[in-house]
Design an enzyme around this catalytic site. Structure first.
Site, short mmCIF file in Angstrom:
data_model
loop_
_atom_site.label_atom_id
_atom_site.label_comp_id
_atom_site.label_asym_id
_atom_site.label_seq_id
_atom_site.Cartn_x
_atom_site.Cartn_y
_atom_site.Cartn_z
N GLU A 73 4.46 -7.41 -7.04
CA GLU A 73 5.91 -7.62 -6.89
C GLU A 73 6.24 -8.27 -5.57
O GLU A 73 5.43 -8.33 -4.65
CB GLU A 73 6.65 -6.30 -6.98
CG GLU A 73 6.75 -5.78 -8.38
CD GLU A 73 7.85 -4.75 -8.52
OE1 GLU A 73 8.98 -5.13 -8.87
OE2 GLU A 73 7.57 -3.56 -8.31
N LYS A 85 12.10 3.79 -11.44
CA LYS A 85 12.94 3.47 -10.28
C LYS A 85 13.22 4.76 -9.53
O LYS A 85 14.32 5.32 -9.60
CB LYS A 85 14.21 2.75 -10.75
CG LYS A 85 14.79 1.85 -9.67
CD LYS A 85 15.70 0.81 -10.25
CE LYS A 85 16.55 0.10 -9.23
NZ LYS A 85 15.83 -0.72 -8.26
N ARG A 126 16.21 2.25 -18.96
CA ARG A 126 15.22 2.35 -17.89
C ARG A 126 15.37 3.67 -17.14
O ARG A 126 14.38 4.28 -16.75
CB ARG A 126 15.33 1.16 -16.93
CG ARG A 126 14.18 1.10 -15.95
CD ARG A 126 14.15 -0.18 -15.16
NE ARG A 126 15.32 -0.34 -14.32
CZ ARG A 126 15.62 -1.45 -13.67
NH1 ARG A 126 14.82 -2.51 -13.75
NH2 ARG A 126 16.70 -1.54 -12.92
N1 PLP Z 1 11.41 -4.57 -8.71
C1 PLP Z 1 11.87 -3.63 -7.88
C2 PLP Z 1 10.88 -2.85 -7.08
C3 PLP Z 1 13.25 -3.41 -7.78
O1 PLP Z 1 13.73 -2.49 -6.95
C4 PLP Z 1 14.13 -4.17 -8.56
C5 PLP Z 1 15.57 -3.93 -8.51
O2 PLP Z 1 16.12 -3.28 -9.34
C6 PLP Z 1 13.59 -5.15 -9.42
C7 PLP Z 1 12.23 -5.31 -9.46
C8 PLP Z 1 14.48 -5.98 -10.28
O3 PLP Z 1 14.93 -5.25 -11.39
P1 PLP Z 1 16.30 -5.62 -12.09
O4 PLP Z 1 16.22 -7.03 -12.49
O5 PLP Z 1 16.38 -4.71 -13.26
O6 PLP Z 1 17.36 -5.37 -11.10
C1 COI Z 2 18.40 -4.11 -7.36
O1 COI Z 2 18.07 -5.30 -7.50
O2 COI Z 2 19.30 -3.58 -8.00
C2 COI Z 2 17.72 -3.25 -6.42
O3 COI Z 2 17.69 -2.10 -6.65
C3 COI Z 2 17.09 -3.85 -5.25
C4 COI Z 2 17.22 -3.04 -3.98
C5 COI Z 2 18.58 -3.08 -3.40
C6 COI Z 2 16.64 -1.68 -4.10
#
Ligand code: PLP
Ligand code: COI
Length: 339
Positions: free
Chosen positions: A219, A183, A80
């Site tokens: 989201e 991200k 990612r």
């Molecule tokens: N959506 C956003 C905007 C986020 O910041 C996060 C955190 O990482 C997620 C979703 C969840 O992603 P992940 O499951 O890879 O942590």
């Molecule tokens: C995560 O779930 O890792 C995030 O990045 C969420 C937030 C702390 C930005």
């Protein structure tokens, strides 16, 4: 070291012993370096400071009952981050180097990994920034990759407990063809006002609809959304949401449990039909949704009538955590066990 109250950790920064750094110069990445300094010394014209050439990731390391340390799907985070790098013209860090950095930073800070019984984890925060000076809007020629860690407890109040969310229409976190799938820090800057509005009004987080039509679910703050009905796990398909690794894992676990999985646009009105719903992410794990309020339209979609998490969400949560902590076999080969 002052005793850490592992069972009552919040989701915040705590100083640890080391971070890991790696520099991109003359068109190539250098060696990983262990560092004990918390601050960065960068040029005032660095592109990360002016033009948002900044990407980050979030993943966790867990201490198992067997004493082993596991990192959940670091290769997925590496991929990612590479996608984000392509999105904002930064050099991609190879998966192998990324995973090596995760191992190095976790091992060097082993004493900060919460004990198994606490249910807490070590949050790993990699970031990649443009450090080269530019005044024109162009990508930098020098970059820095940094990873730090900090022990964390639950992101949302109560851990695995239901929370209320609120639809915010005044602000978008990302445009339909913008940077929502990456991200990058800018998306989070864009979310701060909506997040504050939601918190000030007593909600766990803001809830976004698609930016173009304000018709479909996007989201749930810094987490993806999923809903459950008719033995089906349903999650949004959208060009402006972050592809969550937790959500991807839950889709697989749902399928393993015999649920159907659908990824498609979800109209707001469909919220009234879900038997269960949750916000999911590394920080959130699964945060079950109690209700989602649409204040402008005077609507409240109550998902959990009794205020408790639903049975399927609970099963998914337990299964995911069991894999992360090494209590159950890792049949999908998701976990990197440290030696
Ligand atoms: N959506 C956003 C905007 C986020 O910041 C996060 C955190 O990482 C997620 C979703 C969840 O992603 P992940 O499951 O890879 O942590
Ligand atoms: C995560 O779930 O890792 C995030 O990045 C969420 C937030 C702390 C930005």
């Amino acid at each position: 070291m002052k005793e850490i109250d592992w069972a009552n950790l919040s989701f915040g920064y705590m100083k640890t012993d080391y971070n890991v750094r790696c520099y991109y110069r003359d068109g190539k990445w250098g060696e990983l370096e262990l560092c004990s300094e918390e601050t960065l010394n960068i040029h005032m014209a660095a592109t990360c400071l002016h033009y948002g050439q900044e990407a980050f990731e979030g993943l966790k390391a867990y201490r198992g009952k067997d004493g082993k340390i596991r990192i959940f799907r670091p290769d997925a985070n590496a991929e990612r981050l590479q996608s984000t790098c392509r999105g904002i013209l930064m050099p991609e860090l190879p998966t192998e180097k990324f995973c090596e950095a995760m191992k190095m930073v976790v091992k060097a800070n082993e004493r900060f990994i919460p004990p198994y019984e606490s249910g807490a984890a070590l949050y790993i925060r990699p970031l990649l920034i443009g450090t080269g000076a530019q005044v024109g809007v162009h990508p930098a020629s020098e970059y820095m990759f940094v990873v730090f860690v900090t022990p964390v407890g639950p992101y949302f109040k109560g851990g695995f407990a239901t929370n209320p969310y609120v639809i915010i229409r005044q602000f978008d976190r990302a445009a339909p063809l913008g940077t929502g799938t990456y991200k990058v820090g800018g998306n989070y800057a864009a979310s701060l006002r909506a997040n504050k509005m939601a918190h000030d009004a007593g909600y766990a987080s803001e809830f976004y609809l698609d930016a173009k039509e304000k018709k479909y679910i996007d989201e749930c703050g810094a987490a993806n959304f999923f809903g459950i009905k008719d033995n089906t796990y349903i999650t949004p398909l959208s060009t402006s949401i972050l592809p969550s690794i937790t959500n991807r894992s839950l889709m697989q676990l749902a399928e393993d449990m015999g649920l159907k999985v659908e990824r498609r646009p979800i109209p707001e009105e469909e919220l009234s039909t879900f038997e269960e719903a949750g916000a999911c992410g590394t920080a959130a794990v699964i945060s079950p949704i109690q209700r989602i309020d649409d204040l402008e339209n005077n609507k409240s979609y109550v998902i959990s009538k009794d205020g408790k998490p639903g049975p399927i969400s609970e099963k998914l949560y337990n299964k995911l955590r069991a894999i992360q902590y090494g209590d159950e076999p890792d049949v999908h080969n998701w976990v990197m066990v440290l030696d």
